[in-house]
Scaffold this motif. Structure first.
Motif, PDB file in Angstrom:
ATOM      1  N   GLY A  99       0.823  -1.201   0.000  1.00  0.00           N
ATOM      2  CA  GLY A  99       0.000   0.000   0.000  1.00  0.00           C
ATOM      3  C   GLY A  99       0.855   1.247   0.000  1.00  0.00           C
ATOM      4  N   ALA A 100       0.637   2.133  -0.963  1.00  0.00           N
ATOM      5  CA  ALA A 100       1.406   3.381  -1.065  1.00  0.00           C
ATOM      6  C   ALA A 100       0.489   4.564  -0.778  1.00  0.00           C
ATOM      7  N   ILE A 125       3.793  -8.596  -6.988  1.00  0.00           N
ATOM      8  CA  ILE A 125       3.513  -7.411  -6.169  1.00  0.00           C
ATOM      9  C   ILE A 125       2.217  -6.752  -6.645  1.00  0.00           C
ATOM     10  N   ASN A 126       1.299  -6.571  -5.716  1.00  0.00           N
ATOM     11  CA  ASN A 126       0.066  -5.828  -5.995  1.00  0.00           C
ATOM     12  C   ASN A 126       0.143  -4.494  -5.263  1.00  0.00           C
ATOM     13  N   VAL A 127      -0.022  -3.389  -5.995  1.00  0.00           N
ATOM     14  CA  VAL A 127       0.096  -2.051  -5.403  1.00  0.00           C
ATOM     15  C   VAL A 127      -1.282  -1.415  -5.268  1.00  0.00           C
ATOM     16  N   TYR A 128      -1.522  -0.842  -4.089  1.00  0.00           N
ATOM     17  CA  TYR A 128      -2.785  -0.155  -3.827  1.00  0.00           C
ATOM     18  C   TYR A 128      -2.473   1.263  -3.355  1.00  0.00           C
ATOM     19  N   LYS A 133      -5.269   6.713   6.726  1.00  0.00           N
ATOM     20  CA  LYS A 133      -6.123   5.948   7.629  1.00  0.00           C
ATOM     21  C   LYS A 133      -6.486   4.596   7.049  1.00  0.00           C
ATOM     22  N   GLU A 134      -6.811   4.592   5.743  1.00  0.00           N
ATOM     23  CA  GLU A 134      -7.196   3.349   5.097  1.00  0.00           C
ATOM     24  C   GLU A 134      -6.005   2.396   4.978  1.00  0.00           C
ATOM     25  N   LEU A 135      -4.812   2.953   4.736  1.00  0.00           N
ATOM     26  CA  LEU A 135      -3.608   2.122   4.685  1.00  0.00           C
ATOM     27  C   LEU A 135      -3.409   1.376   6.001  1.00  0.00           C
ATOM     28  N   ILE A 146       2.627  -4.752   3.273  1.00  0.00           N
ATOM     29  CA  ILE A 146       3.581  -3.661   3.495  1.00  0.00           C
ATOM     30  C   ILE A 146       2.884  -2.347   3.204  1.00  0.00           C
ATOM     31  N   VAL A 147       3.194  -1.330   4.001  1.00  0.00           N
ATOM     32  CA  VAL A 147       2.635   0.001   3.794  1.00  0.00           C
ATOM     33  C   VAL A 147       3.771   1.013   3.727  1.00  0.00           C
ATOM     34  N   SER A 148       3.679   1.925   2.775  1.00  0.00           N
ATOM     35  CA  SER A 148       4.646   3.015   2.652  1.00  0.00           C
ATOM     36  C   SER A 148       3.961   4.309   3.074  1.00  0.00           C
ATOM     37  N   SER A 149       4.491   4.949   4.120  1.00  0.00           N
ATOM     38  CA  SER A 149       3.859   6.154   4.651  1.00  0.00           C
ATOM     39  C   SER A 149       4.867   6.972   5.431  1.00  0.00           C
ATOM     40  N   PHE A 150       4.482   8.209   5.773  1.00  0.00           N
ATOM     41  CA  PHE A 150       5.355   9.025   6.615  1.00  0.00           C
ATOM     42  C   PHE A 150       4.723   9.270   7.982  1.00  0.00           C
ATOM     43  N   SER A 151       3.638   8.582   8.285  1.00  0.00           N
ATOM     44  CA  SER A 151       2.988   8.730   9.585  1.00  0.00           C
ATOM     45  C   SER A 151       3.051   7.417  10.341  1.00  0.00           C
TER      46      SER A 151
END
Length: 299
Positions: A99-100, A125-128, A133-135, A146-151
Motif C-alpha cells: 500500500g502506497a 507485487i500488488n500495489v494499492y 487511515k485506510e492504509l 507492506i505500507v509506505s507512509s510518513f505517519s
C-alpha cells in the motif's frame, strides 16, 4: 582470516554427539572411519578446544563440547530452513500486497516494481494507492503486507516493524509564478493562492501544520485528491502547491519548482506486521528498496 568449520564437520559432530560411537557415526555420515576421525580432530583444531572425551567404553562431550553442540545445531537448523524456504520460493509464486500513500504519488513505486519483478520473478507485487487511515486499517486487517507512509502514529512498536528508507523533500511547485532565485520562503508562498490536497488527507493536515507553526496561512484556491491533478491545475493557473520533489522529477519536471525555506522534509517508512507469515519475502522487497535508495543517496 579466521578459519571456519565446514557444514559437513558440524553435521558430523552432531551425529557423533548422538550415537557416541565413531564407527556408527561414520556409517551415518557415509564416510570411512578414518576420514570421520580426521574431521573430528580437525574440528577441535579449528574450534581451539577439546570437544569430546573418550572413556574406556564411553564417549562424552566436554563442557565446551556441549556449548558448541547447541550452537552447531542452531546453525545447521537455520541453514536447512533457509534452503527449504528458497527452494519453495523458486518453485512457486508468492503474492505481496503493498500500500502506497496516495498523496505521495505512485509513479516511482511502479518504476521500482518493474525492476524488482525482473529479478524476482516468483514474487508478485500488488500495489494499492490509499490514504493514510485506510492504509493503516488495511494493514491491521492483514489485507496489506507492506505500507509506505510518513505517519507512524497509533501503531504498537511490539507488533509492527517500521523501516526508514528515505527523506521526502517537499518543494513549492508554481510553474506560472515568476520568482528570482531557487529558494522561496513561507512568507512569499503565502502571497499567492495555493492548491491543496483534499481536506481529509494526511498530507493536507501535514502541510497546514507546517505553515501554521511558522505563523503563515496561505489562501487555498482549490483542493484535489491526487498530486497529478494538483500539478495539472498549477500548470493551467497562476497558483502554487507543495509537492514531493521526487514525484515531480519522476514525472519529468525538473524546473518550475523552488526549494522551501525553512526546509520541509518528511521521513518515509515501510511498515509491516512482525507476525506476517510472508516475512522472508517482505524482507526481500524491503532490502531491495533500501539498497535502491541508499544507492541513489550516495550518487
Amino acid at each position: 582470516m579466521i578459519e571456519l568449520p565446514s557444514i559437513q564437520q558440524l553435521e558430523n559432530f552432531i551425529i557423533y554427539s548422538k550415537v557416541k560411537d565413531i564407527a556408527t557415526a561414520a556409517r551415518e555420515a557415509n564416510v570411512t572411519r578414518s576420514a570421520f576421525s580426521f574431521q573430528m580432530k580437525k574440528l577441535e583444531e579449528i574450534v581451539g578446544t577439546q570437544l569430546v572425551v573418550h572413556g574406556e567404553n564411553t564417549i562424552e562431550l566436554t563442557k565446551e563440547g556441549q556449548i558448541f553442540l547447541a550452537k552447531a545445531e542452531k546453525i545447521v537448523s537455520e541453514l536447512k530452513q533457509s534452503l527449504s524456504e528458497m527452494k519453495k520460493l523458486a518453485g512457486k509464486e508468492v503474492s505481496l500486497s503493498v500500500g502506497a500513500l496516495m498523496s505521495l504519488g505512485d509513479v516511482f513505486i511502479n518504476q521500482h516494481l518493474t525492476y524488482f519483478k525482473k529479478y524476482n520473478t516468483n514474487i508478485k507485487i500488488n500495489v494499492y494507492n490509499l490514504e493514510a487511515k485506510e492504509l493503516i486499517n488495511q494493514l491491521e486487517a492483514d489485507k496489506l503486507d507492506i505500507v509506505s507512509s510518513f505517519s507512524l502514529k497509533d501503531l504498537q512498536d511490539d507488533e509492527y516493524e517500521n523501516i526508514f528508507f528515505c527523506d521526502e523533500e517537499m518543494v513549492y511547485y508554481a510553474p506560472n509564478i515568476e520568482h528570482l532565485g531557487n529558494i522561496i520562503n513561507v512568507e512569499e508562498i503565502a502571497q499567492y493562492p495555493m492548491v491543496q490536497y483534499s481536506p481529509y488527507y494526511l498530507m493536507n493536515s501535514t502541510i497546514k501544520n507546517y505553515f501554521s507553526k511558522l505563523g503563515c496561512h496561505p489562501q487555498v484556491e482549490a483542493w484535489f485528491a491526487t498530486p497529478y491533478a494538483i500539478m495539472h491545475y498549477c500548470q493551467q493557473n497562476q497558483v502554487g502547491a507543495v509537492l514531493p520533489k521526487r514525484l515531480l522529477n519522476a514525472m519529468g519536471f525538473f524546473d518550475g519548482y523552488y526549494d522551501i525555506e525553512p526546509d520541509f522534509t518528511l521521513k518515509c517508512h515501510l511498515l509491516y506486521k512482525k507476525t506476517n507469515p510472508k516475512y522472508k519475502y517482505i524482507k526481500i522487497f524491503i532490502d531491495y528498496i533500501n539498497t535502491l535508495y541508499n544507492k541513489n543517496n550516495n550518487n
